[in-house]
Design an enzyme around this catalytic site. Sequence first.
Site, PDB file in Angstrom:
ATOM      1  N   LYS A   1      37.733  29.983  33.104  1.00 27.34           N
ATOM      2  CA  LYS A   1      37.945  31.092  34.029  1.00 27.34           C
ATOM      3  C   LYS A   1      37.904  32.393  33.239  1.00 27.34           C
ATOM      4  O   LYS A   1      38.697  32.600  32.318  1.00 27.34           O
ATOM      5  CB  LYS A   1      39.289  30.949  34.750  1.00 27.34           C
ATOM      6  CG  LYS A   1      39.565  32.041  35.776  1.00 27.34           C
ATOM      7  CD  LYS A   1      40.891  31.788  36.473  1.00 27.34           C
ATOM      8  CE  LYS A   1      41.217  32.861  37.491  1.00 27.34           C
ATOM      9  NZ  LYS A   1      42.520  32.614  38.150  1.00 27.34           N
TER      10      LYS A   1
ATOM     11  N   ARG B   1      41.924  40.363  44.953  1.00 29.60           N
ATOM     12  CA  ARG B   1      43.219  41.033  44.762  1.00 29.60           C
ATOM     13  C   ARG B   1      43.734  41.588  46.091  1.00 29.60           C
ATOM     14  O   ARG B   1      44.932  41.550  46.376  1.00 29.60           O
ATOM     15  CB  ARG B   1      43.065  42.156  43.729  1.00 29.60           C
ATOM     16  CG  ARG B   1      42.472  41.689  42.394  1.00 29.60           C
ATOM     17  CD  ARG B   1      43.506  41.211  41.411  1.00 29.60           C
ATOM     18  NE  ARG B   1      42.911  40.499  40.291  1.00 29.60           N
ATOM     19  CZ  ARG B   1      42.389  41.066  39.206  1.00 29.60           C
ATOM     20  NH1 ARG B   1      42.383  42.385  39.098  1.00 29.60           N
ATOM     21  NH2 ARG B   1      41.879  40.330  38.224  1.00 29.60           N
TER      22      ARG B   1
ATOM     23  N   ARG C   1      44.030  40.760  32.755  1.00 35.04           N
ATOM     24  CA  ARG C   1      44.447  39.431  32.303  1.00 35.04           C
ATOM     25  C   ARG C   1      43.617  38.975  31.108  1.00 35.04           C
ATOM     26  O   ARG C   1      43.400  37.792  30.901  1.00 35.04           O
ATOM     27  CB  ARG C   1      44.324  38.435  33.468  1.00 35.04           C
ATOM     28  CG  ARG C   1      45.218  38.789  34.650  1.00 35.04           C
ATOM     29  CD  ARG C   1      45.104  37.764  35.761  1.00 35.04           C
ATOM     30  NE  ARG C   1      46.050  38.065  36.830  1.00 35.04           N
ATOM     31  CZ  ARG C   1      45.734  38.175  38.122  1.00 35.04           C
ATOM     32  NH1 ARG C   1      44.478  38.001  38.510  1.00 35.04           N
ATOM     33  NH2 ARG C   1      46.656  38.454  39.023  1.00 35.04           N
TER      34      ARG C   1
ATOM     35  N   GLU D   1      37.612  24.942  25.910  1.00 32.09           N
ATOM     36  CA  GLU D   1      38.637  24.918  26.956  1.00 32.09           C
ATOM     37  C   GLU D   1      38.484  23.674  27.845  1.00 32.09           C
ATOM     38  O   GLU D   1      39.475  23.034  28.209  1.00 32.09           O
ATOM     39  CB  GLU D   1      38.548  26.188  27.807  1.00 32.09           C
ATOM     40  CG  GLU D   1      38.974  27.471  27.102  1.00 32.09           C
ATOM     41  CD  GLU D   1      40.490  27.642  27.095  1.00 32.09           C
ATOM     42  OE1 GLU D   1      41.215  26.709  27.498  1.00 32.09           O
ATOM     43  OE2 GLU D   1      40.949  28.717  26.675  1.00 32.09           O
TER      44      GLU D   1
ATOM     45  N   LYS E   1      34.638  29.566  36.721  1.00 33.13           N
ATOM     46  CA  LYS E   1      34.908  30.668  37.643  1.00 33.13           C
ATOM     47  C   LYS E   1      34.798  31.987  36.885  1.00 33.13           C
ATOM     48  O   LYS E   1      35.415  32.119  35.824  1.00 33.13           O
ATOM     49  CB  LYS E   1      36.318  30.512  38.227  1.00 33.13           C
ATOM     50  CG  LYS E   1      36.717  31.598  39.221  1.00 33.13           C
ATOM     51  CD  LYS E   1      38.139  31.375  39.738  1.00 33.13           C
ATOM     52  CE  LYS E   1      38.523  32.478  40.729  1.00 33.13           C
ATOM     53  NZ  LYS E   1      39.893  32.291  41.259  1.00 33.13           N
TER      54      LYS E   1
ATOM     55  N   SER F   1      35.077  36.147  45.228  1.00 32.30           N
ATOM     56  CA  SER F   1      35.132  37.206  46.233  1.00 32.30           C
ATOM     57  C   SER F   1      34.124  38.319  45.990  1.00 32.30           C
ATOM     58  O   SER F   1      33.502  38.824  46.932  1.00 32.30           O
ATOM     59  CB  SER F   1      36.547  37.792  46.286  1.00 32.30           C
ATOM     60  OG  SER F   1      36.912  38.340  45.027  1.00 32.30           O
TER      61      SER F   1
ATOM     62  N   TYR G   1      33.542  31.087  50.296  1.00 30.06           N
ATOM     63  CA  TYR G   1      34.043  31.610  51.568  1.00 30.06           C
ATOM     64  C   TYR G   1      33.024  31.420  52.688  1.00 30.06           C
ATOM     65  O   TYR G   1      33.354  31.609  53.860  1.00 30.06           O
ATOM     66  CB  TYR G   1      34.405  33.089  51.408  1.00 30.06           C
ATOM     67  CG  TYR G   1      35.428  33.301  50.309  1.00 30.06           C
ATOM     68  CD1 TYR G   1      36.779  33.030  50.537  1.00 30.06           C
ATOM     69  CD2 TYR G   1      35.044  33.725  49.044  1.00 30.06           C
ATOM     70  CE1 TYR G   1      37.716  33.185  49.525  1.00 30.06           C
ATOM     71  CE2 TYR G   1      35.981  33.883  48.028  1.00 30.06           C
ATOM     72  CZ  TYR G   1      37.311  33.608  48.277  1.00 30.06           C
ATOM     73  OH  TYR G   1      38.230  33.744  47.264  1.00 30.06           O
TER      74      TYR G   1
END
Length: 327
Positions: free
Chosen positions: A198, A208, A219, A235, A250, A276, A315
């Site tokens: 990610k 958000r 982050r 990872e 992602k 998004s 979505y």
Amino acid sequence: MSGYPGVRPRRLRSSAAMRRLVAETTLEPRQLILPMFIREGAREPIAISSMPGVYQHTRDTARKAVAEAASLGLGGVMLFGVPSSKDEVGSGALDPDGILNVAIRDAVSEAGDDLLVMSDLCLDEFTSHGHCGVLDSAGRVDNDATLAVYAEMGLAHATAGAHVVGPSGMMDGQVGAIRTALDGAGFQDTVILAYAAKYASAFFGPFREAVDSSLKGDRKTYQQDPSNAREAIREVDLDLEEGADMVMVKPALPYLDIIRQVRDHVNVPVAAYNVSGEYAMVEAAAANGWIDRERAILETLTSIRRAGADTILTYWAAEAVSLLQRR
């Protein structure tokens, strides 16, 4: 014959029926997962301005969306809770009557085993500072203290009935902590879909708004640097060693190369999140008349599958089913 005029690749593109016959990449309802936002206390769905057509659900409308997802043959739903209040440690994430745990129970009661109910296992929606973990005295995300909370959160989701938990916080050791807690409590059959690769991406912006994020800053200290590819494989390997059943990349579109590298590297299912910002770009361009919206949706999802994703969180999941039926 070694070339033209004897060799004519266009023969295999001559009709819709021919193109269907020789298509190398499939896109099917079972491969699509619908992310859903459920807002605590909402009496009617709340539109998300940066994601046209996506809403913060009420509990009732969420149930209806889950039932529709099951009837369409989607692979699952991924649930996100939007609480009415937050605190420094994200205590609402652990509350059995908190919005996400309630939404999981609602979804399972609606769909049973006809649809996989997946849960976002992260604290960012529940913390007043908006980070994915608890903070130490210096205001930094405390990795190891967060693991203990994630383990409790995993148990809360499994107890509520989640078939799949999706740890998305990118804390070191998160999968192992959750797997140990689940197995120790008798939830050996609960699947872990690890957000293994990610990235600290600009494409999360509309999300958000969708979860009313309180984040200030970024982050970058725990999500991956967009310039790194080999790190993603590291990872992924660590998450699989700790007990992940499936892994995720992602975002999807800026990281199609990572999806392909991960797919070639592992022998477990690989998911990708069509996030998004990717959704919003297509919707905005289509609203301005710059692209054919429906074709762009299917082309986008097909590209993610072609890169190697077995499943896609998108979505557009429900709408894509009807588009595929008309194609």
